[in-house]
Scaffold this motif. Structure first.
Motif, PDB file in Angstrom:
ATOM      1  N   MET A   1       0.453 -22.462  -9.316  1.00 54.42           N
ATOM      2  CA  MET A   1      -0.487 -21.402  -9.016  1.00 54.42           C
ATOM      3  C   MET A   1       0.287 -20.105  -8.887  1.00 54.42           C
ATOM      4  O   MET A   1       1.311 -20.038  -8.235  1.00 54.42           O
ATOM      5  N   THR A   2      -0.215 -19.080  -9.500  1.00 52.25           N
ATOM      6  CA  THR A   2       0.426 -17.770  -9.452  1.00 52.25           C
ATOM      7  C   THR A   2      -0.470 -16.794  -8.710  1.00 52.25           C
ATOM      8  O   THR A   2      -1.672 -16.755  -8.938  1.00 52.25           O
ATOM      9  N   ILE A   3       0.137 -16.057  -7.815  1.00 57.10           N
ATOM     10  CA  ILE A   3      -0.593 -15.003  -7.111  1.00 57.10           C
ATOM     11  C   ILE A   3      -0.196 -13.693  -7.761  1.00 57.10           C
ATOM     12  O   ILE A   3       0.978 -13.385  -7.886  1.00 57.10           O
ATOM     13  N   ARG A   4      -1.184 -12.952  -8.197  1.00 53.59           N
ATOM     14  CA  ARG A   4      -0.911 -11.666  -8.831  1.00 53.59           C
ATOM     15  C   ARG A   4      -1.719 -10.578  -8.139  1.00 53.59           C
ATOM     16  O   ARG A   4      -2.908 -10.734  -7.911  1.00 53.59           O
ATOM     17  N   LEU A   5      -1.041  -9.516  -7.855  1.00 50.04           N
ATOM     18  CA  LEU A   5      -1.694  -8.342  -7.294  1.00 50.04           C
ATOM     19  C   LEU A   5      -1.481  -7.225  -8.300  1.00 50.04           C
ATOM     20  O   LEU A   5      -0.405  -6.662  -8.397  1.00 50.04           O
ATOM     21  N   THR A   6      -2.509  -6.983  -9.097  1.00 46.55           N
ATOM     22  CA  THR A   6      -2.379  -5.960 -10.130  1.00 46.55           C
ATOM     23  C   THR A   6      -2.240  -4.589  -9.484  1.00 46.55           C
ATOM     24  O   THR A   6      -2.603  -4.389  -8.321  1.00 46.55           O
ATOM     25  N   ASP A   7      -1.710  -3.635 -10.250  1.00 48.89           N
ATOM     26  CA  ASP A   7      -1.582  -2.280  -9.726  1.00 48.89           C
ATOM     27  C   ASP A   7      -2.931  -1.726  -9.302  1.00 48.89           C
ATOM     28  O   ASP A   7      -3.055  -1.074  -8.273  1.00 48.89           O
ATOM     29  N   GLY A   8      -3.963  -2.001 -10.084  1.00 51.81           N
ATOM     30  CA  GLY A   8      -5.290  -1.512  -9.739  1.00 51.81           C
ATOM     31  C   GLY A   8      -5.790  -2.082  -8.421  1.00 51.81           C
ATOM     32  O   GLY A   8      -6.344  -1.360  -7.591  1.00 51.81           O
ATOM     33  N   ALA A   9      -5.571  -3.381  -8.204  1.00 56.19           N
ATOM     34  CA  ALA A   9      -5.990  -4.015  -6.950  1.00 56.19           C
ATOM     35  C   ALA A   9      -5.173  -3.470  -5.786  1.00 56.19           C
ATOM     36  O   ALA A   9      -5.718  -3.163  -4.724  1.00 56.19           O
ATOM     37  N   ARG A  10      -3.883  -3.342  -5.993  1.00 57.82           N
ATOM     38  CA  ARG A  10      -3.009  -2.812  -4.939  1.00 57.82           C
ATOM     39  C   ARG A  10      -3.451  -1.412  -4.552  1.00 57.82           C
ATOM     40  O   ARG A  10      -3.600  -1.096  -3.368  1.00 57.82           O
ATOM     41  N   GLU A  11      -3.687  -0.575  -5.548  1.00 54.77           N
ATOM     42  CA  GLU A  11      -4.093   0.807  -5.277  1.00 54.77           C
ATOM     43  C   GLU A  11      -5.441   0.862  -4.561  1.00 54.77           C
ATOM     44  O   GLU A  11      -5.629   1.659  -3.643  1.00 54.77           O
ATOM     45  N   THR A  12      -6.371   0.011  -4.972  1.00 57.78           N
ATOM     46  CA  THR A  12      -7.694  -0.013  -4.343  1.00 57.78           C
ATOM     47  C   THR A  12      -7.599  -0.450  -2.887  1.00 57.78           C
ATOM     48  O   THR A  12      -8.148   0.208  -1.996  1.00 57.78           O
ATOM     49  N   ILE A  13      -6.911  -1.550  -2.641  1.00 56.24           N
ATOM     50  CA  ILE A  13      -6.796  -2.077  -1.278  1.00 56.24           C
ATOM     51  C   ILE A  13      -6.052  -1.087  -0.384  1.00 56.24           C
ATOM     52  O   ILE A  13      -6.506  -0.775   0.721  1.00 56.24           O
ATOM     53  N   GLY A  15      -5.668   2.083  -0.851  1.00 62.85           N
ATOM     54  CA  GLY A  15      -6.473   3.295  -0.731  1.00 62.85           C
ATOM     55  C   GLY A  15      -7.584   3.158   0.294  1.00 62.85           C
ATOM     56  O   GLY A  15      -7.870   4.099   1.045  1.00 62.85           O
ATOM     57  N   GLU A  16      -8.214   1.994   0.344  1.00 61.71           N
ATOM     58  CA  GLU A  16      -9.277   1.763   1.326  1.00 61.71           C
ATOM     59  C   GLU A  16      -8.721   1.783   2.752  1.00 61.71           C
ATOM     60  O   GLU A  16      -9.347   2.321   3.669  1.00 61.71           O
ATOM     61  N   HIS A  17      -7.548   1.189   2.949  1.00 59.77           N
ATOM     62  CA  HIS A  17      -6.933   1.217   4.280  1.00 59.77           C
ATOM     63  C   HIS A  17      -6.517   2.638   4.655  1.00 59.77           C
ATOM     64  O   HIS A  17      -6.650   3.049   5.808  1.00 59.77           O
ATOM     65  N   ASP A  18      -6.021   3.384   3.693  1.00 55.95           N
ATOM     66  CA  ASP A  18      -5.640   4.776   3.938  1.00 55.95           C
ATOM     67  C   ASP A  18      -6.867   5.607   4.315  1.00 55.95           C
ATOM     68  O   ASP A  18      -6.853   6.363   5.284  1.00 55.95           O
ATOM     69  N   ALA A  19      -7.943   5.435   3.568  1.00 52.81           N
ATOM     70  CA  ALA A  19      -9.183   6.166   3.849  1.00 52.81           C
ATOM     71  C   ALA A  19      -9.743   5.792   5.219  1.00 52.81           C
ATOM     72  O   ALA A  19     -10.217   6.662   5.964  1.00 52.81           O
ATOM     73  N   ALA A  20      -9.669   4.513   5.562  1.00 51.68           N
ATOM     74  CA  ALA A  20     -10.163   4.072   6.871  1.00 51.68           C
ATOM     75  C   ALA A  20      -9.354   4.716   7.996  1.00 51.68           C
ATOM     76  O   ALA A  20      -9.931   5.195   8.975  1.00 51.68           O
ATOM     77  N   ALA A  21      -8.045   4.742   7.849  1.00 51.19           N
ATOM     78  CA  ALA A  21      -7.195   5.360   8.875  1.00 51.19           C
ATOM     79  C   ALA A  21      -7.534   6.835   9.037  1.00 51.19           C
ATOM     80  O   ALA A  21      -7.652   7.336  10.164  1.00 51.19           O
ATOM     81  N   GLU A  22      -7.730   7.527   7.925  1.00 52.63           N
ATOM     82  CA  GLU A  22      -8.069   8.954   7.982  1.00 52.63           C
ATOM     83  C   GLU A  22      -9.442   9.177   8.621  1.00 52.63           C
ATOM     84  O   GLU A  22      -9.613  10.083   9.437  1.00 52.63           O
ATOM     85  N   ARG A  23     -10.426   8.340   8.253  1.00 50.24           N
ATOM     86  CA  ARG A  23     -11.766   8.488   8.819  1.00 50.24           C
ATOM     87  C   ARG A  23     -11.777   8.214  10.313  1.00 50.24           C
ATOM     88  O   ARG A  23     -12.432   8.919  11.088  1.00 50.24           O
ATOM     89  N   ILE A  24     -11.048   7.190  10.735  1.00 50.43           N
ATOM     90  CA  ILE A  24     -10.987   6.854  12.158  1.00 50.43           C
ATOM     91  C   ILE A  24     -10.346   7.994  12.936  1.00 50.43           C
ATOM     92  O   ILE A  24     -10.840   8.392  13.993  1.00 50.43           O
TER      93      ILE A  24
END
Length: 95
Positions: A1-13, A15-24
């Motif tokens: 089994m291979t776990i892959r975190l594509t650049d798009g997924a990494r950036e999305t995840i 980015g959402e945490h970054d946005a949440a920190a800023e909003r809070i």
């Protein structure tokens, strides 16, 4: 089994945490310093203070999570590249 975190997924995840920190952080600054709570005013202010203190911790957790997601994404990419290079090297030796 291979776990892959594509650049798009990494950036999305991340980015959402970054946005949440800023909003809070932004919302925490707008919490009221006074309330019209009658006899319960002291308790309400204590709740507001607790929410403000907790929101700072949650913002920090989101910022750290963002950083970790970015590091994990980079490490997965490096590991996959190293594994691919090793197998490509073996292809020339084992035929």
């Amino acid at each position: 089994m291979t776990i892959r975190l594509t650049d798009g997924a990494r950036e999305t995840i991340a980015g959402e945490h970054d946005a949440a920190a800023e909003r809070i952080d932004a919302l925490a600054a707008s919490l009221p310093t006074a309330v019209d709570g009658g006899l319960g005013e002291g308790h309400l202010l204590a709740i507001v203070a607790a929410v403000a203190a907790t929101s700072g911790d949650i913002a920090i957790i989101n910022a750290v999570t963002r950083d970790q997601v970015n590091e994990i994404g980079a490490d997965f990419g490096t590991a996959e590249s190293e594994v691919a290079a090793n197998f490509n090297g073996l292809a020339g030796v084992v035929q």
